[in-house]
Design a protein around this motif. Sequence first.
Motif, mmCIF file in Angstrom:
data_model
loop_
_atom_site.group_PDB
_atom_site.id
_atom_site.type_symbol
_atom_site.label_atom_id
_atom_site.label_comp_id
_atom_site.label_asym_id
_atom_site.label_seq_id
_atom_site.Cartn_x
_atom_site.Cartn_y
_atom_site.Cartn_z
ATOM 1 N N LEU A 257 -0.749 -5.524 -15.726
ATOM 2 C CA LEU A 257 0.620 -4.824 -15.318
ATOM 3 C C LEU A 257 1.757 -5.339 -16.042
ATOM 4 O O LEU A 257 2.678 -4.830 -16.329
ATOM 5 C CB LEU A 257 0.888 -4.805 -13.723
ATOM 6 C CG LEU A 257 -0.315 -3.999 -13.288
ATOM 7 C CD1 LEU A 257 -0.297 -4.138 -11.460
ATOM 8 C CD2 LEU A 257 -0.548 -2.604 -13.633
ATOM 9 N N SER B 140 -0.016 -1.015 -4.907
ATOM 10 C CA SER B 140 -1.110 -0.418 -4.953
ATOM 11 C C SER B 140 -1.606 -0.001 -6.328
ATOM 12 O O SER B 140 -2.773 0.088 -6.423
ATOM 13 C CB SER B 140 -0.374 1.343 -4.827
ATOM 14 O OG SER B 140 0.580 1.619 -5.731
ATOM 15 N N LEU B 141 -0.723 -0.250 -7.400
ATOM 16 C CA LEU B 141 -1.370 -0.413 -8.885
ATOM 17 C C LEU B 141 -2.406 -1.809 -8.889
ATOM 18 O O LEU B 141 -3.505 -1.578 -9.354
ATOM 19 C CB LEU B 141 -0.321 -0.672 -9.852
ATOM 20 C CG LEU B 141 0.728 0.569 -9.987
ATOM 21 C CD1 LEU B 141 1.488 0.259 -11.110
ATOM 22 C CD2 LEU B 141 0.120 1.891 -9.636
ATOM 23 N N PHE C 164 -4.096 -3.148 -6.231
ATOM 24 C CA PHE C 164 -5.221 -2.895 -5.850
ATOM 25 C C PHE C 164 -6.260 -2.080 -6.597
ATOM 26 O O PHE C 164 -7.563 -2.335 -6.631
ATOM 27 C CB PHE C 164 -5.038 -2.161 -4.446
ATOM 28 C CG PHE C 164 -6.081 -1.817 -3.517
ATOM 29 C CD1 PHE C 164 -7.258 -2.917 -3.325
ATOM 30 C CD2 PHE C 164 -6.608 -0.636 -3.158
ATOM 31 C CE1 PHE C 164 -8.380 -2.674 -2.626
ATOM 32 C CE2 PHE C 164 -7.851 -0.114 -2.792
ATOM 33 C CZ PHE C 164 -8.610 -1.003 -2.377
ATOM 34 N N TYR C 165 -5.632 -1.130 -7.175
ATOM 35 C CA TYR C 165 -6.472 0.018 -7.967
ATOM 36 C C TYR C 165 -7.228 -0.983 -8.932
ATOM 37 O O TYR C 165 -8.441 -0.826 -9.277
ATOM 38 C CB TYR C 165 -5.612 1.016 -8.982
ATOM 39 C CG TYR C 165 -6.407 2.030 -9.479
ATOM 40 C CD1 TYR C 165 -6.883 2.993 -8.578
ATOM 41 C CD2 TYR C 165 -6.581 1.824 -10.565
ATOM 42 C CE1 TYR C 165 -7.612 4.076 -9.259
ATOM 43 C CE2 TYR C 165 -7.426 2.848 -11.302
ATOM 44 C CZ TYR C 165 -7.894 4.075 -10.731
ATOM 45 O OH TYR C 165 -8.462 4.851 -11.388
ATOM 46 N N LEU C 166 -6.626 -1.887 -9.685
ATOM 47 C CA LEU C 166 -7.245 -2.713 -10.647
ATOM 48 C C LEU C 166 -8.203 -3.359 -10.309
ATOM 49 O O LEU C 166 -9.444 -3.787 -10.568
ATOM 50 C CB LEU C 166 -5.977 -3.491 -11.734
ATOM 51 C CG LEU C 166 -5.052 -2.718 -12.252
ATOM 52 C CD1 LEU C 166 -3.968 -3.430 -12.851
ATOM 53 C CD2 LEU C 166 -5.799 -1.837 -13.384
ATOM 54 N N LYS C 167 -7.934 -4.208 -8.941
ATOM 55 C CA LYS C 167 -8.740 -5.223 -8.364
ATOM 56 C C LYS C 167 -9.958 -4.535 -8.034
ATOM 57 O O LYS C 167 -11.425 -4.724 -7.789
ATOM 58 C CB LYS C 167 -8.272 -5.663 -7.062
ATOM 59 C CG LYS C 167 -7.165 -7.039 -7.559
ATOM 60 C CD LYS C 167 -6.494 -7.906 -6.458
ATOM 61 C CE LYS C 167 -5.473 -7.184 -5.879
ATOM 62 N NZ LYS C 167 -5.147 -8.131 -5.010
ATOM 63 N N ALA C 168 -9.907 -3.281 -7.314
ATOM 64 C CA ALA C 168 -11.015 -2.323 -6.918
ATOM 65 C C ALA C 168 -11.868 -2.100 -8.086
ATOM 66 O O ALA C 168 -12.874 -1.607 -7.897
ATOM 67 C CB ALA C 168 -10.586 -0.961 -6.207
#
Lengths: 260, 434
Positions: free
Chosen positions: B401, B382-383, B385-389
Amino acid sequence: MHHLNRLDTKMALLEVKDLKVRVEEREILHGLTLTVNEGEVHAIMGPNGSGKSTLSHVIAGKPGYEVTDGQILFKGEDLLEMSPDERAAKGVFLAFQYPVEIPGVATMNFLRTALNAQRKARGEDEYSTPDFLKKVREVSKSLNIPQDMLKRGVNVGFSGGEKKRNEVLQMALFEPSLCILDEMDSGLDIDALRIAADGVNALRSPGRAMVVITHYQRLLNYIVPDVVHVMSKGRVVKSGGKELALELEASGYAQFEDAA
Amino acid sequence: MNVAVAKTGKGRAVSDLFTSAEGRLPGSSAVTAVRREAFETYERLALPHRRIEEWKYTDLRALVGEVLPLAAAPDAAALKLAADTVKTHAIAGARKLVLVDGVFAADLSDVKAFVAEVGFKTLRETLEKDAGLLKTASTDAVISLNAAMATDGVVLDIADGAQLSAPIQIIHIATATSASAFTRSQVTIGKGARATIVESFVAAGAAAYQVNDAVIVSVGDDADVAHIRLMDDAPDALNVSSHFVTVGANVKFNFFNMTTGAAVSRLQGFITLAGEGSELSANGVNLLQKTEHGDTTLVVDHAVPNCVSREVFRAVIDDRAHSVFQGRIIVRPDAQKTDGKMMTRALLLSDEAEADNKPELEIFADDVSCGHGATAGALDDSLLFYLKARGLPEKQAQALLIQAFVGEAIEQIADDGLREHVIGIAERWLERRS
């Protein structure tokens, strides 16, 4: 085709065509169609489980969703072929319903890294440090985000309102052309909601579209949409003007459960 | 039958190793006797293997097999090569002490810069008079081998009350391929002194070499000491290092170990808190990839009451690498009011990566506060994906991370400059990876 569109109306920014999406063998979206033109604010309303968040996740490229049919075009390009970071660089921004906490990654460092990654992907120069700091200060001030918050880990120890304001801060910094706000009002009191909504409204512009996903009409008092869509059981079952939201508030979603 | 033959074979190889090197090993006849005894201990024990409890996860017999012959003393070409490497690895402002292939290199070192409050000798000089440095409280096969074979090292004596603003950096450089270097150093820190010791292990063109180092540290009362070890040996090297640390009363001791190199490595630290009121912060990071094996083993012995010990250890393990952390906290019967905590976390970046965490508490006092925790897991999706988004490509999102993950250990380094230096090493490791 897009040139023609531009002549008669506005350019379609986001085109979702007959989209079918599965999560772990269960179909959540059953052929959803939606067009959002630049400059427009669309609200997507619907009961829990109607597929609203699934739509936002699929547009942003979250793993775990299988698109079995249909397509999503963004500025005429196939969005589903792009990785999440490519979508972000192209101008797609998802404001998360539950922004994650990232301990050990200072907010300022994160903002700069993300902004420069997007600029690099677009072949643009990286922001200079003074320009970047100036911009962050301006935007954070307007959103009532104290500077010390930016030194802390991303969203670590932030209140619900602070997390949402941090999402709006990123929207303002990254200047996306499509903003998807996923249940931005969840967990916010009315004051926090007003600050976040003011931040969003300040970003409305002719070149930018917004999709506001919400369960409640309340948010739409603050972010007034041009178009309202009702989702039920994985499809858009009704679209109309902003008055449709008020109708829903009065009569509820039950009338659409059968229509779907 | 086969086993017996194999053992004899190994024993003979070691004998050759010792007898062929004996002429080059410094020391008086008393020293030679101590060396022979140590060598016999090693020969009896041979390389540690998995049935020796302390070496369960680092089976040197399986991982290494044999001890390579002693490296030749460095010639002019080797020293030239080493000089270039010193430049790239020197910490800004540090007083450098350089050992090349196990031999002290005076011309590459800043001995003349030492003020009167730092006494300096080489191990070679010290052994002309006294064999004491070859003896340690605890011993095992590799420590015995080190005592038998140590060719050189640095012996530092920091005066009472000395306030050293510049770090002292001991740089070990390998230029000899397929050879061994055995070094042993001693650092004595006087009462009320303040000092920073940095050890660096690097290669200058050498491959497939072996390092066996030992460091004996003694810290006087009221001293404030930082000890940073940076091991970045060649990807096919072996590094086995043993630390013996004795800490006096009311001391602040800040230790950090960083493992970024060597095919097989082990740092074993034996730290005894021997004076009341001291605070020990012992931390480390293993960054491992490919088939690297990195072992950090720390034994913290609370021998007296009223001391605090904190250990924060992080391992990042990619590909088929294997990280080991063994942390033992011993609280002796008299060591009441001991406050000892240890937290170790491993981040596995591939399905084939392996982490062994072995925290142990041996508590013999009844009024203490001790605890440990251990976790192992992958990066949080989830972390990521947040960064990729937000526009970060996969590797860059991972790197951010991972930096945050190891940052929890690195931030324990008290000195700003050294902390930044170590962060830089982690960043370069991450760049190498992507």
